[in-house]
Scaffold this motif. Structure first.
Motif, mmCIF file in Angstrom:
data_model
loop_
_atom_site.group_PDB
_atom_site.id
_atom_site.type_symbol
_atom_site.label_atom_id
_atom_site.label_comp_id
_atom_site.label_asym_id
_atom_site.label_seq_id
_atom_site.Cartn_x
_atom_site.Cartn_y
_atom_site.Cartn_z
ATOM 1 N N LEU A 1 52.947 36.217 42.514
ATOM 2 C CA LEU A 1 51.507 36.473 42.660
ATOM 3 C C LEU A 1 50.720 35.193 42.403
ATOM 4 O O LEU A 1 50.955 34.499 41.415
ATOM 5 N N LEU A 2 49.816 34.874 43.303
ATOM 6 C CA LEU A 2 48.913 33.733 43.117
ATOM 7 C C LEU A 2 47.499 34.157 43.497
ATOM 8 O O LEU A 2 47.224 34.446 44.657
ATOM 9 N N TYR A 3 46.628 34.235 42.518
ATOM 10 C CA TYR A 3 45.229 34.589 42.748
ATOM 11 C C TYR A 3 44.377 33.387 42.388
ATOM 12 O O TYR A 3 44.483 32.848 41.285
ATOM 13 N N LYS A 4 43.522 32.999 43.290
ATOM 14 C CA LYS A 4 42.605 31.896 42.997
ATOM 15 C C LYS A 4 41.162 32.361 43.182
ATOM 16 O O LYS A 4 40.811 32.884 44.243
ATOM 17 N N ASN A 5 40.388 32.157 42.154
ATOM 18 C CA ASN A 5 38.987 32.563 42.186
ATOM 19 C C ASN A 5 38.092 31.348 41.990
ATOM 20 O O ASN A 5 38.288 30.591 41.048
ATOM 21 N N THR A 6 37.123 31.212 42.869
ATOM 22 C CA THR A 6 36.080 30.211 42.667
ATOM 23 C C THR A 6 34.781 30.946 42.408
ATOM 24 O O THR A 6 34.402 31.825 43.185
ATOM 25 N N LEU A 7 34.147 30.616 41.300
ATOM 26 C CA LEU A 7 32.939 31.353 40.930
ATOM 27 C C LEU A 7 31.774 30.408 40.721
ATOM 28 O O LEU A 7 31.890 29.410 40.016
ATOM 29 N N ASP A 8 30.655 30.766 41.335
ATOM 30 C CA ASP A 8 29.442 29.963 41.187
ATOM 31 C C ASP A 8 28.322 30.850 40.634
ATOM 32 O O ASP A 8 28.487 32.075 40.523
ATOM 33 N N HIS A 9 27.210 30.236 40.322
ATOM 34 C CA HIS A 9 26.020 30.948 39.820
ATOM 35 C C HIS A 9 26.408 31.825 38.630
ATOM 36 O O HIS A 9 27.091 31.364 37.730
ATOM 37 N N SER A 10 25.998 33.110 38.667
ATOM 38 C CA SER A 10 26.380 33.963 37.540
ATOM 39 C C SER A 10 27.404 35.009 37.962
ATOM 40 O O SER A 10 27.410 36.134 37.461
ATOM 41 N N ALA A 11 28.253 34.635 38.893
ATOM 42 C CA ALA A 11 29.279 35.560 39.377
ATOM 43 C C ALA A 11 30.333 35.823 38.295
ATOM 44 O O ALA A 11 30.517 35.015 37.389
ATOM 45 N N ARG A 12 31.000 36.973 38.423
ATOM 46 C CA ARG A 12 32.032 37.353 37.449
ATOM 47 C C ARG A 12 33.324 37.713 38.175
ATOM 48 O O ARG A 12 33.297 38.233 39.295
ATOM 49 N N SER A 13 34.417 37.495 37.499
ATOM 50 C CA SER A 13 35.679 38.021 38.008
ATOM 51 C C SER A 13 36.486 38.579 36.849
ATOM 52 O O SER A 13 36.329 38.150 35.700
ATOM 53 N N ILE A 14 37.288 39.557 37.190
ATOM 54 C CA ILE A 14 38.213 40.129 36.214
ATOM 55 C C ILE A 14 39.568 40.173 36.893
ATOM 56 O O ILE A 14 39.674 40.650 38.033
ATOM 57 N N PHE A 15 40.547 39.658 36.227
ATOM 58 C CA PHE A 15 41.904 39.835 36.722
ATOM 59 C C PHE A 15 42.710 40.505 35.634
ATOM 60 O O PHE A 15 42.755 40.029 34.493
#
Lengths: 443, 249
Positions: A315-329
């Protein structure tokens, strides 16, 4: 049910109207799913499977289903559903209505491949459809919404590739949504026989003016013994949308799956992805790319389920986040008793372009067998100022430099596809997302 | 004559003075070498001219063709015609050399004008051939997994493509074996001409056998201690830096 069942939350829902289109068994399951949807509670903060998730952003109020697409919408959808150069065919849906099925030189039909709308498959392929249709729930927390999908799914794409048939060129499905507050339930079901090979691409997009969509999509892959499926989806739902995507991959003996999910659109987005390695020798590669901007949230939950020996997952997950974005893995590697010589890998990398962006990573392992190799890791970082200096020293301004670096960060995942034409197409979606996020009108 | 002029430049990092009054004039068409022991401030000088934000200029000025560049952003200096070949070029994962250079050249074009792609690739391949770089390099990520020699060649490739008016080459010889050094030096020599002023920063004299400078400056403790012609480099090679340091003291 004798009369139209009006849902308290979704308007225009008519199970009976839909039931007329489908055989009895399908409708029965639909009604049962509706009951389960109604009986299951909305997600709560205390539920571990929704940890960190912005559940207050989930509301099913005011959506309308099954809107008949207008001529103008169909025209726009067709004009923008471009095939890649080497496409084997494309199917185009607008608001869950199939508006085009176009095969390149009958290449698929000649090989005995069945690639038809689900609304046809329910009768034409009743046996195999019934056996596989939503046979595996992801079980990662959002079942309520999967049941809603089961209850309200109207159409989608059914693909069956028989034994020993190898299709090199990708098959593309375009799912469009039009209008405001429209609910859609896209569904792609891919089944291969023994020693078959296929590449399937789903594109999820909004038409001009589309906004505030509810999209609950399911894509299930059944990889037959010795088969290989490459599955790619791009989620570019319109702004303000609430989206759920469920992806289950069931792998047979010595089979191989590669799935890549590109997440770009929507407002609150929940994606659940599961690989069940149900026979020895299976291998699943689970890839995802997310570009989150503004106030977007991407909530990703995964399971690598090793049931048998000599299976592998990567598994390879790549997240790019800008501003006030959120991610949950939140990802679990599960090795069941007896699944010896499992080789499982899980890597999540987050690139934060702003101080207000937030990435949460919760990798997990549950190992009940001996002689296994499992590694996982999650990293988060910002752009290295020296790297930025290097780019700027070549004349690139701050914005372009950051965009190049962020784009490059995501390219590693596209590089895992051995399909340059498709990788280019996905790259163009990323560029489009960057353009949108820098357009002051859109942010 | 157009020049890159460094005027009594003082700069510090975290309050620690590194440059203590550097003055130099590099006219277009000339190659000036700066030599000096480790810690003399050579690389700092290069970064300050390029505009690295870690360094604070406390006094003095840097003028490009008479215009001060100190208030300009890093990228603006580059677009004005300044180039820095890095001692340690950064890796940019996932960004191909072709796309990187294309973006850099595009940034020099007026708004709305698109790069002529065919012409661009012709030029790129011509320069790559000159530097003995395989064409497969165009699709490789910038500096990622490159050997030391490949990285330095890539710097010179960028210099050739961006056509600066003034170039600072920071320890371009470091980490190169003699064959790689010759290739890189040939690449630089091919770019020499009346429209380019070069500031060559090096620790060792050997680079100057291959890129022969018009002037040599010796730097230590944040100052230029001595300037001369190319023979100064040979003298340094024989006598070592101590000779200059002592005579300056």
């Amino acid at each position: 049910m004798n009369t139209d069942t009006e849902s308290p939350v979704l308007t225009g829902v008519s199970l009976d109207n839909l039931n007329n289109r489908f055989p009895h068994w399908f409708s029965e399951e639909r009604s049962a799913a509706w009951s389960r949807f109604e009986s299951l509670p909305m997600p709560t903060r205390t539920d571990e499977r929704w940890r960190f998730s912005g559940i207050n952003r989930i509301s099913l109020q005011g959506y309308t289903t099954s809107l008949e697409p207008t001529h103008k919408e169909i025209e726009e959808a067709l004009a923008n559903s471009a095939k890649v150069e080497n496409s084997a065919g494309r199917m185009v849906l607008v608001n869950d209505h199939v508006v085009l099925r176009e095969e390149t030189e009958r290449a698929l039909t000649k090989l005995g491949v069945v690639w038809i709308p689900i609304s046809e498959a329910v009768t034409a392929q009743a046996g195999i459809l019934r056996e596989h249709f939503m046979a595996q729930f992801t079980g990662l927390g959002a079942e309520k919404f999967a049941h809603l999908h089961r209850a309200l799914v109207r159409d989608g794409v059914f693909l069956y590739v028989p034994d020993n048939v190898e299709i090199e060129d990708p098959i593309e499905n375009y799912y469009w949504v039009g209008g405001r507050k429209t609910a859609v339930f896209p569904h792609t079901l891919v089944i291969t026989g023994v020693n078959a090979k296929v590449t399937v691409v789903d594109h999820y997009f909004g038409l001009e003016g589309a906004e505030d969509t509810l999209a609950i999509g399911v894509n299930d892959l059944f990889v037959g013994d010795g088969s290989a499926i490459t599955y790619i989806s791009t989620q570019f739902w319109p702004g303000k949308s609430l989206t759920f995507h469920f992806n289950s991959t069931i792998l047979g003996r010595d089979s191989c799956a590669k799935s890549l999910n590109v997440h770009l659109g929507g407002d609150f987005n929940r994606a659940e992805s599961v690989s069940h390695l149900t026979a020895p020798g299976g291998r699943s590669e689970m890839l995802a790319v997310t570009l989150a901007t503004g106030e977007q949230e991407f909530d990703q939950r995964t399971l690598q389920d090793h049931q048998q020996p000599n299976t592998s997952s990567d598994l390879l997950y790549k997240n790019t986040l800008d501003h006030s974005a959120r991610s949950i893995f939140s990802g679990l590697i599960k090795v069941e008793p007896g699944a010896h010589r499992t080789d499982a890998y899980q890597k999540v990398r987050n690139l934060l372009l702003s101080n207000d962006a937030e990435a949460n990573s919760m990798p997990g392992l549950e190992i009940l067998a001996d002689d296994v190799r499992c590694t996982h890791g999650a990293t988060s970082g910002q752009i290295d100022p020296e790297e930025l200096f290097y780019l700027k020293s070549r004349g690139l301004n701050e914005t372009i430099s950051r965009r190049l670096i962020a784009n490059g960060f995501l390219q590693e995942v596209f590089g895992r596809l051995d399909q340059p034409a498709l990788a280019d197409k996905l790259g163009s979606y990323i560029e489009k997302k960057f353009d949108l996020s820098h357009d002051p009108k859109k942010t | 004559m157009p020049t890159l002029e460094i005027k009594d430049l003082h700069a510090s990092i975290n309050g620690q003075p590194i440059l203590k009054g550097v003055s130099l004039i590099i006219p277009q068409g000339e190659v000036h070498a700066i030599m000096g022991p480790n810690g003399s401030g050579k690389s700092t000088l290069a970064k300050v001219i390029a505009g690295h934000e870690d360094y604070e200029v406390t006094s003095g000025d840097v003028l490009m063709d008479g215009e001060s560049i100190l208030e300009m952003e890093v990228d603006e200096r580059s677009r004005k015609g300044l180039f820095l070949a890095f001692q340690y070029p950064m890796e940019v994962p996932g960004v191909s050399i072709a796309n990187f250079l294309r973006a850099a050249i595009q940034s020099r074009l007026p708004e709305g004008k698109e790069l002529e792609v065919t012409e661009y690739y012709q030029q790129l391949y011509r320069e790559m051939d000159r530097l003995g770089m395989d064409r497969s390099f165009t699709s490789r990520s910038v500096n990622e997994g490159f050997s030391g020699g490949e990285k330095k060649r890539n710097e010179i490739l960028q210099m050739a493509m961006l056509k600066p008016r003034y170039a600072i080459l920071d320890e371009t010889d470091s980490g190169l074996d003699i064959d790689a050094l010759k290739i890189v030096a040939n690449g630089v020599n091919a770019l020499r001409g009346p429209d380019l002023g070069i500031l060559l920063i090096t620790h060792y004299q050997r680079l100057l056998d291959h890129i022969v400078p018009d002037n040599v400056h010796v730097m230590a403790n944040g100052r230029i201690l001595r300037s001369g012609n190319k023979d100064l480099a040979l003298e340094l090679e024989q006598k070592g830096y101590d000779w200059i340091l002592e005579s300056a003291a």
